[in-house]
Design an enzyme around this catalytic site. Structure first.
Site, mmCIF file in Angstrom:
data_model
loop_
_atom_site.group_PDB
_atom_site.id
_atom_site.type_symbol
_atom_site.label_atom_id
_atom_site.label_comp_id
_atom_site.label_asym_id
_atom_site.label_seq_id
_atom_site.Cartn_x
_atom_site.Cartn_y
_atom_site.Cartn_z
ATOM 1 N N LYS A 185 3.297 4.397 -1.143
ATOM 2 C CA LYS A 185 3.410 5.333 -2.263
ATOM 3 C C LYS A 185 4.731 6.064 -2.082
ATOM 4 O O LYS A 185 4.827 7.024 -1.311
ATOM 5 C CB LYS A 185 2.263 6.344 -2.296
ATOM 6 C CG LYS A 185 0.894 5.734 -2.564
ATOM 7 C CD LYS A 185 0.114 5.570 -1.295
ATOM 8 C CE LYS A 185 -1.241 4.947 -1.561
ATOM 9 N NZ LYS A 185 -1.841 4.411 -0.334
ATOM 10 N N HIS B 157 0.819 -1.206 0.000
ATOM 11 C CA HIS B 157 0.000 0.000 0.000
ATOM 12 C C HIS B 157 0.857 1.263 0.000
ATOM 13 O O HIS B 157 0.342 2.365 0.111
ATOM 14 C CB HIS B 157 -0.903 -0.038 1.247
ATOM 15 C CG HIS B 157 -2.020 0.936 1.248
ATOM 16 N ND1 HIS B 157 -2.186 1.888 2.237
ATOM 17 C CD2 HIS B 157 -3.056 1.114 0.388
ATOM 18 C CE1 HIS B 157 -3.265 2.607 1.982
ATOM 19 N NE2 HIS B 157 -3.815 2.159 0.883
ATOM 20 N N ASP C 268 17.044 10.412 -7.775
ATOM 21 C CA ASP C 268 18.494 10.603 -7.620
ATOM 22 C C ASP C 268 18.968 10.456 -6.176
ATOM 23 O O ASP C 268 20.059 10.917 -5.819
ATOM 24 C CB ASP C 268 18.929 11.970 -8.165
ATOM 25 C CG ASP C 268 18.812 12.044 -9.687
ATOM 26 O OD1 ASP C 268 18.726 10.977 -10.314
ATOM 27 O OD2 ASP C 268 18.793 13.163 -10.225
ATOM 28 N N LYS D 118 -4.010 10.647 5.514
ATOM 29 C CA LYS D 118 -3.599 9.831 6.657
ATOM 30 C C LYS D 118 -2.560 10.645 7.423
ATOM 31 O O LYS D 118 -1.348 10.529 7.179
ATOM 32 C CB LYS D 118 -3.000 8.500 6.208
ATOM 33 C CG LYS D 118 -3.919 7.659 5.290
ATOM 34 C CD LYS D 118 -3.473 7.781 3.874
ATOM 35 C CE LYS D 118 -4.087 6.790 2.900
ATOM 36 N NZ LYS D 118 -5.356 6.240 3.081
ATOM 37 N N HIS E 142 -9.160 11.473 2.250
ATOM 38 C CA HIS E 142 -8.346 10.254 2.141
ATOM 39 C C HIS E 142 -6.997 10.440 2.831
ATOM 40 O O HIS E 142 -6.160 9.548 2.819
ATOM 41 C CB HIS E 142 -8.150 9.926 0.652
ATOM 42 C CG HIS E 142 -7.512 8.609 0.376
ATOM 43 N ND1 HIS E 142 -6.205 8.479 -0.047
ATOM 44 C CD2 HIS E 142 -8.004 7.334 0.459
ATOM 45 C CE1 HIS E 142 -5.922 7.196 -0.234
ATOM 46 N NE2 HIS E 142 -6.983 6.481 0.069
ATOM 47 N N ASP F 14 0.742 18.632 19.696
ATOM 48 C CA ASP F 14 1.515 19.512 20.575
ATOM 49 C C ASP F 14 2.487 20.445 19.839
ATOM 50 O O ASP F 14 3.515 20.852 20.403
ATOM 51 C CB ASP F 14 2.295 18.677 21.593
ATOM 52 C CG ASP F 14 1.389 17.924 22.542
ATOM 53 O OD1 ASP F 14 0.165 18.173 22.533
ATOM 54 O OD2 ASP F 14 1.898 17.083 23.298
#
Length: 479
Positions: free
Chosen positions: A224, A222, A229, A399, A397, A404
């Site tokens: 991404k 899952h 370089d 995450k 969507h 603090d």
């Protein structure tokens, strides 16, 4: 002859029933002996007992435990970590935030996630920002491009990114691409073949094909990740698909992604090269993949991965510890909210202790089943004093976590059983005020298009809705 035929048929039927129930009983024993999370064990037992035939099929494809396998040998992993470890050790005395010493140590000890200072972090809150910047950075590539994506869609945006990669390959840039086989099930082979024709190395993660259809369908990559370089990296929730630009029928697609420039890119590179070893059986550990990087920002950053292989659930355990270390507030954005028991307890304990705990969820989601399950957890959170916000301006969507004005995280991990237990995930954990304030401001901005949920109103939902949500919740460890 007729009586004999009936006798044989009856005997065959009896033998089939004995064999069938023996298999079901044996599977139940295996589930119990796996010593899983008790809630997950109970969910599997209910499926196997009440719908045994369907339960056996589901368990074969989705239920088998892979924790005893290894994605890479210890020796190979040690060789791969030599350069990142040397860069980490060569840092001058890094000032670690006192409140997060134990969290940083947890990730370093269990995940070999080295904390790197001097990073510049750019936050993107929609696909347009991310992809316009990404394309510019891809065209700057001189040596190599590494891409690992769950979804690489065969649409306008997918074609655009593919064509950019083809252009760079023709210039002599080495390009490696990993795509998840299940995430890209609908993508025709010719889409990836066009990249292969110009020399781009393309690999599928855990290919799933009949008749070799196995339980590995349940263990998906899952992540991404893009590394350019060895000095520029991207990570977050945005896949390669046009819907991340066009949105959904009920509004925009709200997501979060970051670009990192600095030594923390070594962490993203390591994550990619471990996955490459898994799909290609080739260990790439050359210095070219880990160039010397000077400090270019103020962010202290760790790149943390988690996978169903191995004894620990690194990211989930880190989230539990981070919640417990909050002193003023802890904000979460997640599209799916099916928390494990430790995460539930941590959130409720923090709220009961007076910490301002806020969770932002979509009002409408792309998966009806997981959305129903997510809503079943809201009442318990509200009872403990957790503030719940439902995003009304489309589908959120993102995450993200922020706490603090010091701690923040962006990555691919949802607050659900699938991300914690089954998927290969990656998150950037940042320990600096600048990154935290960016995430906090994004959360508060989103809050303006949210509806806050109040306990007295939430419990008035129709009984049929509550029963349906609760029924799905029983199966939440399996979703």
């Amino acid at each position: 002859m007729i009586d004999l035929g009936f006798s044989l048929a009856g005997l065959a039927g009896t033998l089939f029933k004995i064999l069938y129930f023996a298999v079901v009983f044996g599977t139940i024993i295996i589930v119990i002996l796996d010593n899983r999370n008790p809630l997950k064990t109970i969910a599997w037992l209910m499926v196997l007992i009440f719908v045994p035939f369907i339960g056996l099929i589901i368990y074969f494809f989705f239920g088998q435990d892979q924790r005893r396998e290894r994605i890479i040998s210890k020796k190979s992993y040690g060789n791969l970590l030599q350069k990142p470890r040397a860069e980490y050790q060569a840092q001058e005395a890094v000032q670690l935030p006192p409140n997060y010493n134990s969290l940083i140590s947890l990730f370093r000890r269990t995940n070999q996630a080295f904390p790197y200072d001097g990073n510049d972090v750019t936050l993107f809150t929609d696909g347009y920002q991310k992809y316009s910047t990404l394309i510019k950075e891809l065209y700057k590539a001189k040596d190599h491009i590494h891409i690992n994506y769950y979804i690489f869609e065969n649409d306008e945006l997918g074609h655009l990114i593919r064509d950019v990669l083809i252009d760079k390959a023709k210039e002599g840039v080495i390009i490696r691409v990993i795509y998840d086989d299940v995430g890209c099930w609908s993508v025709p082979n010719r889409f990836f073949d066009e990249m292969r024709y110009v020399g781009i190395e393309v690999r599928a993660f855990l290919k799933v094909r009949f008749p070799l259809f196995t339980s590995k369908v349940n263990y998906r990559n899952h992540r991404k990740i893009i590394v350019i370089d060895g000095v520029v990296g991207f990570v977050g929730g945005i896949n390669i698909a046009s819907r991340y630009l066009k949105g959904v029928e009920w509004g925009q697609w709200r997501d979060s992604h970051i670009m990192i420039k600095g030594k923390a890119v070594h962490g993203l590179q390591t994550a990619f090269l471990v996955d490459w070893y898994f799909v290609d059986h080739t260990l790439l550990s050359s210095d070219r993949f880990f160039p010397r990087i000077e400090s270019c920002g103020e962010s202290l950053c760790q790149i943390v991965t988690s996978e169903p292989i191995g004894p620990w659930r690194d990211i989930m355990q880190g989230i539990v510890l981070a919640i417990g270390q909050a002193r003023e507030y802890f904000y979460i954005q997640t599209p799916y909210f099916l928390p494990t028991e430790p995460v539930q307890t941590a959130l409720k304990t923090a709220a009961l202790a007076g910490i301002d705990v806020r969770i932002m969820l979509p009002d409408k989601a792309d998966s009806k089943l997981t959305h129903l399950g997510s809503r079943s957890y809201i009442e318990d959170m509200l009872k403990a004093g957790v503030h719940i916000y439902l995003y009304k301006d489309g589908f959120i969507h993102a995450k993200t976590m922020v706490s603090d004005d010091c701690f923040s995280s962006v990555g691919t991990t949802n607050i659900d059983f699938r991300s914690f237990e089954h998927n290969f995930e990656v998150n950037a954990f940042m320990y600096d005020k600048t990154s935290a304030l960016k995430l906090k401001q994004a959360f508060l901005k989103d809050q303006h298009v949210c509806e806050e949920v109040f306990y007295k109103n939430w419990v008035k939902r129709p009984i049929r809705v509550r029963v349906l949500e609760s029924a799905v919740r029983v199966l939440s460890p399996l979703l």
